[in-house]
Design an enzyme around this catalytic site. Structure first.
Site, short mmCIF file in Angstrom:
data_model
loop_
_atom_site.label_atom_id
_atom_site.label_comp_id
_atom_site.label_asym_id
_atom_site.label_seq_id
_atom_site.Cartn_x
_atom_site.Cartn_y
_atom_site.Cartn_z
N ALA A 1 0.73 -0.94 -0.13
CA ALA A 1 -0.13 -0.20 -0.20
C ALA A 1 0.12 1.31 -0.40
O ALA A 1 0.27 1.77 -0.40
CB ALA A 1 -0.87 -0.05 1.52
N ASN B 1 -6.76 3.46 4.52
CA ASN B 1 -8.69 3.01 4.70
C ASN B 1 -8.63 2.37 5.98
O ASN B 1 -7.92 0.89 6.43
CB ASN B 1 -8.48 1.71 3.44
CG ASN B 1 -10.21 1.37 3.08
OD1 ASN B 1 -10.59 0.91 4.67
ND2 ASN B 1 -10.66 1.53 2.44
N LYS C 1 -11.34 0.37 7.31
CA LYS C 1 -11.62 -1.02 7.31
C LYS C 1 -10.87 -1.86 6.68
O LYS C 1 -10.74 -3.44 7.21
CB LYS C 1 -13.06 -1.06 6.62
CG LYS C 1 -13.66 -2.34 6.55
CD LYS C 1 -14.95 -2.83 5.50
CE LYS C 1 -15.76 -0.80 5.86
NZ LYS C 1 -17.27 -1.70 4.85
N LYS D 1 2.65 3.92 6.54
CA LYS D 1 3.53 2.65 6.32
C LYS D 1 2.76 1.65 6.30
O LYS D 1 1.54 1.69 6.52
CB LYS D 1 4.09 2.93 8.28
CG LYS D 1 5.64 4.39 7.63
CD LYS D 1 6.15 3.57 9.38
CE LYS D 1 5.69 4.59 10.48
NZ LYS D 1 6.03 4.36 12.35
N GLY D 2 3.57 0.12 6.07
CA GLY D 2 2.99 -0.99 5.85
C GLY D 2 1.70 -1.64 7.23
O GLY D 2 2.77 -1.16 8.73
N VAL D 3 1.01 -1.85 7.17
CA VAL D 3 -0.04 -2.86 8.74
C VAL D 3 0.47 -3.99 8.08
O VAL D 3 -0.69 -5.15 9.22
CB VAL D 3 -1.15 -2.12 8.38
CG1 VAL D 3 -2.04 -1.91 7.48
CG2 VAL D 3 -1.87 -2.00 10.20
N GLU E 1 1.29 -7.16 8.11
CA GLU E 1 2.21 -8.17 9.37
C GLU E 1 2.60 -7.63 10.73
O GLU E 1 2.44 -8.55 11.19
CB GLU E 1 3.24 -8.45 8.71
CG GLU E 1 3.17 -9.14 7.14
CD GLU E 1 4.77 -8.88 6.54
OE1 GLU E 1 5.31 -10.17 5.65
OE2 GLU E 1 5.36 -7.77 6.61
#
Length: 736
Positions: free
Chosen positions: A512, A618, A620, A688-690, A692
């Site tokens: 993302a 996002n 959700k 940032k990434g979520v 994991e």
């Protein structure tokens, strides 16, 4: 505009745009197609005259295929051919390497390694023939190494050493010296590995279930010896991957070889058992953790020595120490990672490689230290948040660990926890609470995306980025809609086709933020074009609901500023900034369990997770990712375990009947708190990434709650009833 991300983007443009869709909990636009069965997955494309292939696994542990007796099965009804080409893979590719060198499938390295493909008119005919195929071997199974041994391990990477660990432990007021073990895990994605290969002259099209299309193209081309520009991969919908589909695997290459030789499409779908037996596993680990603290609970010493395993010559080793390197203080430290070479299926990246198994051990050891110090576990962690990365002096970018600890504790009701075990009993159940920190490294990956603002004002996003159930279709559409001021209903997203610009792929929690940043860059270029029509600076341009204006002027249709479609390709790649600051995501887990005083059964009664990962794109889909990680953490703590037969190394629980993932009955209502932040160092989106983060440490919170409930400290995951029974307190005794 520079492609490389070398310095923080402090403009924070997405907080100044007007459309209002970024961050909103919007539904996935492809959701209706999926629930209606209209989203085609890899095996579901209707290709005329498609033959069916079934893989055959080796019946030895180690050795070489001497002969395959094809003639007996070639006469069976419907059978077209039997393939065992040197180009076929004996190991699934890890993904990201850009190539899959010749492996020669006839060399056997682990039990049930795919060694041949039987192709027939129907799946049933191919399955029948595959079971009847007779293979002769040069059997060297007696020389196989079946069980990992720390005594036979070799260094997987250079150790990290700072200060004097042994001296600091000797002088510490409180010391914890414990060893934790974790078993191997399976990705267990809902959609099995599948591929349909079809040639048109010397060009190949593969419909596959893959995570990293831009790398998979090169891997597949390299495997069959053709230029990459002759390969097209379509992977529009992927039913989960969790790392197992990062690289191409056996079904894709075998289908490709068979299709070329037969001159017709060939479909190969792995059975659930074959996926478990042949594709990818998370390595088991043995982890010795030594913590030394002063009388105030501040770490002075930290040792983390981990042992993992993999096949001979595989470069991947589970990066168990990733979070330990930066999460807590302790100036005297030694971090070592060693690897054993064994004849089991390939070990590779499974969701959150490293932290998923390293964090539960570290967080359980921290809980043991909190008990020794008579200190609240939350307070212990807060006291040990370092100012800079220990041993490096590297500053951190945004870090919401303390905020997550505090917010999670408040929401969960941590102040009602009883600090000593065996203090709360409800009928035959001991009740306890536990917590753990969450941390995961953050990565920005190279990515491209094309955005087109059409002449009618609608928006199209195109990239080979995949969506493995994480919400890429929704998020990339929201970014484009927000940046170009169009309603989300007028924005469409096309993914997973190698004919599109190369996205980052789905892995490492970077999809993302990386491919989203490429979409952002493309939209910036379109905004610059529109701004010229209003004779203003791009950042002064205001867009909403298809209208454009500058502050103080009347809005006008954006289409008035256009002369046909405006299409731009956005690019992003990491620069020096990734080395200048430590980027990571953080969170905290809080868990309440009930442990049966008679049987040792553990039930999770409630769980709260609080997470900070930059801008929420996002709400959700982000919440779904966190929930999924927490569910997997419960599975890691209580049920999930790959079990190998030590006589020949084969996997004994190779399906979802025996590899026990949590089901609805196992999971209570769970609460997720999203802690909004902005991290300009992480990406132009300040996100940032979520994907994991939600699994990293979750199993440790469950383990710590079990101890708080019944006083049994298990150090061998998963914590099944048989392991608890021997040390449970008198079931007829009440709270102490």
């Amino acid at each position: 505009m520079k492609d490389s991300y070398d310095s923080p983007d402090d403009r924070n443009l997405l907080d100044q745009t007007r459309q209002g869709v970024i961050g909103q909990p919007l539904d996935r636009p492809e959701g209706r197609l999926k629930v209606a069965g209209q989203a085609p997955y890899a095996a579901e494309y209707d290709r005329p005259d498609c033959a069916e292939g079934v893989l055959v696994g080796a019946t030895i542990t180690k050795g070489r295929v001497k002969a395959i007796n094809r003639d007996a099965v070639l006469g069976m009804p419907g059978v077209l051919a039997v393939f065992s080409a040197p180009e076929m893979l004996r190991r699934a590719a890890q993904g990201g390497a850009g190539e899959a060198p010749m492996q020669d499938v006839r060399q056997v390295e682990f039990p049930l390694q795919p060694i041949a493909l039987v192709v027939a008119e129907t799946f049933e005919q191919a399955t029948h023939a595959a079971k009847a195929l007779v293979v002769e071997y040069d059997d060297q199974s007696s020389k196989a190494v079946l069980v990992p041994s720390p005594g036979r391990a070799e260094p997987a990477k250079d150790p990290t050493e700072n200060g004097d660990l042994e001296g600091a432990l000797k002088d510490a007021a409180h010391v914890v010296d414990v060893t934790y073990t974790t078993p191997g895990h399976a990705s267990a994605a809902m959609e099995p590995h599948a591929a349909i290969a079809e040639w048109d002259g010397d060009s190949l099209t593969l419909h596959g279930s893959l995570q990293m299309v831009k790398y998979n193209v090169d891997e597949l081309a390299d495997s069959v010896g053709i230029p990459s520009d002759r390969v097209r991969i379509v992977s529009a919908y992927v039913g989960g991957g969790f790392g197992s589909k990062l690289g191409i695997s056996h079904e894709a290459v075998a289908a490709t070889i068979a299709s070329r030789q037969l001159g017709r499409p060939v479909r190969v779908v792995m059975t659930r058992q074959q996926v478990f037996q042949a594709v990818m596993r998370r390595s088991e680990t043995v982890q010795r953790i030594r913590l030394g603290a002063d009388s105030d609970g501040r770490l002075t010493a930290l040792g983390h020595e981990a042992f993992v395993s993999n096949l001979p010559e595989e470069s991947f080793s589970e990066p168990v120490l990733q979070a330990t390197q930066f999460l807590y203080g302790g100036e005297n430290r030694r971090l070592t990672l060693n690897i054993s070479r064994i004849n089991r299926l390939t070990a590779g990246s499974v969701r959150a490689p490293g932290e998923a198994v390293g964090m539960p051990a570290l967080e359980s050891a921290m809980d043991e230290l909190a008990v020794a110090l008579h200190l609240d576990p939350v307070e212990l962690r807060k006291r040990n948040v370092p100012d800079q990365v220990p041993g490096e002096g590297t500053p951190y970018s945004s870090r919401k660990l303390v905020e997550a600890l505090d917010a999670g504790a408040r929401a969960f009701g941590w102040d009602r926890r009883r600090p000593l075990p065996c203090q709360q009993r409800e009928g035959e159940w001991w009740i306890g609470m536990g917590m753990a920190s969450a941390a995961r490294v953050n990565i920005l990956a190279k990515a491209e995306a094309r955005v087109t603002l059409r002449g009618d004002g609608t928006v199209l996003v195109e990239t080979d980025q995949t969506d493995i159930g994480t919400g890429s279709y929704a998020i990339l559409g929201q970014i484009a809609a927000e940046m170009l001021g169009q309603p989300i209903e007028r924005t469409s997203v096309h993914l997973g086709d190698s004919l599109f610009p190369q996205g980052a792929g789905s892995g490492g929690s970077w999809a993302a933020s990386s491919t989203g940043s490429a979409v952002f860059r493309a939209c910036e270029a379109i905004r610059a074009e529109l701004a010229r029509g209003l004779n203003c600076a791009p950042d002064d341009l205001q867009l909403r609901d298809g209208m454009a204006w500058v502050e103080g002027t009347e809005p006008r249709p954006v289409t008035d500023l256009m002369d046909g479609d405006i299409a731009r390709i956005g690019r992003i790649e990491p620069g020096e900034l990734m080395e200048k600051v430590k980027q990571a995501t953080y969170g905290a887990f809080f868990c309440e369990v009930a442990v049966n005083a008679f049987t040792g059964e553990t039930r999770v009664r409630r769980m709260t997770g609080a997470f900070g990962f930059g801008r929420v794109l996002n709400a959700k889909t982000a919440r779904s990712q966190c929930l999924g990680g927490m569910v997997w953490g419960i599975g890691m703590a209580l049920t999930e375990e790959l079990q190998f037969d030590h006589r020949d190394g084969h996997l004994t629980n190779h399906d979802l009947a025996e590899y026990h993932v949590p089901v609805h009955r196992d999971i209570p209502e769970m609460e997720v708190l999203l802690i909004e932040e902005r991290d300009a160092a992480a990406s132009p989106l300040q996100a940032k990434g979520v994907g994991e983060l939600g699994i990293c440490g979750a199993a440790g919170a469950v383990a710590n709650a079990i101890y708080n409930a019944c006083g049994v400290r298990l150090r061998d995951f998963p914590m099944t009833p048989d392991k608890l029974l021997a040390d449970l307190p008198d079931p007829f005794a009440g709270p102490t």
